[in-house]
Design an enzyme around this catalytic site. Structure first.
Site, mmCIF file in Angstrom:
data_model
loop_
_atom_site.group_PDB
_atom_site.id
_atom_site.type_symbol
_atom_site.label_atom_id
_atom_site.label_comp_id
_atom_site.label_asym_id
_atom_site.label_seq_id
_atom_site.Cartn_x
_atom_site.Cartn_y
_atom_site.Cartn_z
ATOM 1 N N SER A 256 0.808 -1.204 0.000
ATOM 2 C CA SER A 256 0.000 0.000 0.000
ATOM 3 C C SER A 256 0.842 1.254 0.000
ATOM 4 O O SER A 256 2.047 1.229 0.240
ATOM 5 C CB SER A 256 -0.912 0.002 1.218
ATOM 6 N N LYS A 257 0.179 2.342 -0.250
ATOM 7 C CA LYS A 257 0.798 3.631 -0.414
ATOM 8 C C LYS A 257 1.579 4.117 0.811
ATOM 9 O O LYS A 257 2.570 4.822 0.674
ATOM 10 C CB LYS A 257 -0.309 4.642 -0.744
#
Length: 483
Positions: A256-257
RNA sequence: GCAGCGUUCGUAUAGCGGUUAGUACACCGCCCUUUCACGGCGGGUGCACGGGUUCGAUUCCCGUACGCUGUACCA
């Protein structure tokens, strides 16, 4: 029957690196078997739709080096390839399910559903649509259902999942997988806005588009039994399934970011080469069992096999990606990379250089860095005279007698007609031999005065690229300022 | 909570009943050398745990632990 696979992203934003890998595996599998790989845009969620996303996704796939045989841009005989343009198809198929009793109308509002879940959670039950007590076709009866429908009461269509029995399917990556029907929710198939959910659209399209293998991320494994039920309800043959292991953050959670870059654009903008990225992600979760790391797209296609895809998720090792990028960096023709360097150079306030010069600089420095974009900072002195000099380096290598040792070299260099690496090497060696001083007492001061830094490529090579005039100018200035 | 899936050096992986458990990245040391890097050589660390099955388990089976994913009128 020839292999047909699809990459089916949702246009909700940039293409995730995990999505790129899914697309890649589909592509590799299709090409390995001489089949087709199609692109289908799953834009059935109007609330998350992002206008520019479709183009961004296509651009990134193209950048990565794979082209689709069919898709919204190139068309094909199974189109349209955007689900938003196929809504009628889903509605008619949902009606078929209603008719054969595999699905039913439901009229519950979002609030009612929320209350139901709250009750269930309080009671310690798994949240699941209870069709025996909610407002739907089974509890209301045909007459009331028809009346509500006629009145235009908002309704959804849900899958009627059996309460008993097992649903089993075989997955190419994971083998036999079994789910108990009682654990499966009566999934909404057609939303009250008339759009289908992923489950319906996916199954209908995969069948209509004659998809033979569904290759997708592991997050879809739990909903696969619903899809199996759908295939059965329609009386269709199921495709083969292959659920890919997830790409993970260093803490093992789904990539994820928060942990760094996750979009293909990010990697592209950082300066990663498409071939390196593709090579790297191909090897995240799959390995051709060869003791080597570098594979061209052609080689990946040749050796790809779903049976060899791993089951466990793979942590994305950024360091290794960088290493791989450098491997490609070093293998390319500098002349091909030169325009890219020129492009990057535009953002710096350096005098313009020629393509030839840019190529020479690339060749000179690429063993030491991973990206073309590192050159203007790592090798700033190749474009502009150093204005500052590494203090530590200077302290170590610029002694009181150094100026006197170096000064004669100015004249020697000046008389040189051949300012090549070899020539410089010979002439400096002759000088140190005659003067009885170690080479390092010359090399380091030269590096200091010419580059200002303590790290860089071979000194004579650097001087050759910089050129006689520039080297002499830098030496003279430095000598004058540092007696 | 429930369900499914997973577990070989720090990381990616090879292995498909008998191996000194191999390779690559990272790390450490040495060599090369003109610093860094490249290259060469070497090193350390790994089969989650417990039961079986077997002459023999990293490998097959069953548990346990841990992790992940899913559990939406999102995909």
């Amino acid at each position: 029957m020839s292999v047909r696979v699809r990459f089916a992203p949702s246009p909700t934003g940039f293409l995730h690196i995990g999505g790129l890998r899914t697309a890649l595996y589909n592509y590799l599998f299709a090409k390995h078997h001489g089949g087709e790989c199609i692109l289908r845009i799953e834009d059935t969620d109007q609330t998350r739709y992002v206008e520019s996303a479709e183009k961004a996704i296509i651009d990134m796939c193209q950048w990565a080096g794979f082209d689709f045989d069919e898709g919204p841009e190139q068309g094909g005989k199974f189109g349209p390839y955007r689900q938003s343009e196929r809504t009628e198809l889903y509605q008619t198929h949902a009606s078929i399910l209603i008719e054969n009793g595999a699905a039913y109308y439901a009229f519950d509002t979002a609030e009612e559903l929320e209350k139901m879940r709250e009750r269930q959670q309080k009671a310690g039950l798994a949240p699941k649509y209870d069709r025996t007590i909610m407002r739907n076709q089974t509890t209301l009866g045909e007459e009331e259902t028809n009346r509500l429908l006629a009145e235009g009461e908002p309704s959804a269509i849900r899958l009627k999942v059996p309460h008993t029995g097992d649903i089993r399917f075989s997955d190419i990556v994971r083998g036999e997988v079994v789910f108990a029907a009682r654990d499966i929710d009566d999934q909404v198939l057609l939303k009250s806005d008339g759009y289908p959910t992923y489950h319906l659209a996916n199954v209908v399209d995969d069948h209509l588009m004659e998809i033979t293998h569904v290759i997708r991320g592991e997050e879809w494994l739990p909903s696969t039994p619903k899809h199996c039920l759908l295939y059965e309800a329609f009386g269709w043959e199921k495709p083969k399934f292959a659920h890919l292991p997830l790409l993970l953050n260093p803490d093992k959670s789904k990539m994820s970011k928060r942990h760094g870059d996750v979009f293909v654009e990010d990697f592209k903008n950082k300066g990663f080469f498409a071939e390196a990225l593709v090579n790297f992600i191909a090897l995240c979760g799959w390995n051709p069992s060869a003791d080597r790391e570098i594979f061209s797209m052609k080689e990946l296609i040749e050796s790809f096999a779903l049976e060899k895809v791993n089951k466990a998720g793979a942590i994305f090792d950024y360091k290794k990606l960088e290493w791989m990028n450098n491997q490609y960096f070093r293998s390319y023709d500098p002349a091909v990379l030169a325009p890219e360097l020129l492009e990057v150079l535009k953002t710096y306030d350096y005098p313009t250089v020629s393509l030839e010069y840019a190529a020479q600089v690339i060749k000179l420095l690429r063993e030491r860095i991973s990206f073309v974009a590192d050159i203007p900072t790592f090798g700033d002195y190749m474009f502009v005279r150093p204005t500052s000099f590494d203090e530590e380096y200077k302290g170590k290598h610029w002694k009181p007698e150094t100026n006197a040792n170096i000064a004669p070299l100015v004249g020697i260099f000046e008389s040189l007609s051949d300012f090549s690496n070899q020539s410089l090497h010979d002439v400096v060696h002759a000088y140190t031999t005659e003067k009885q001083i170690a080479l390092k007492f010359i090399i380091h001061p030269l590096r200091l005065m010419i580059t200002g830094k303590q790290v860089g490529a071979g000194m004579f090579e650097t001087m050759e690229v910089l050129g006689k005039e520039e080297v002499l100018a830098r030496m003279k200035v430095f000598l004058e300022n540092n007696p």
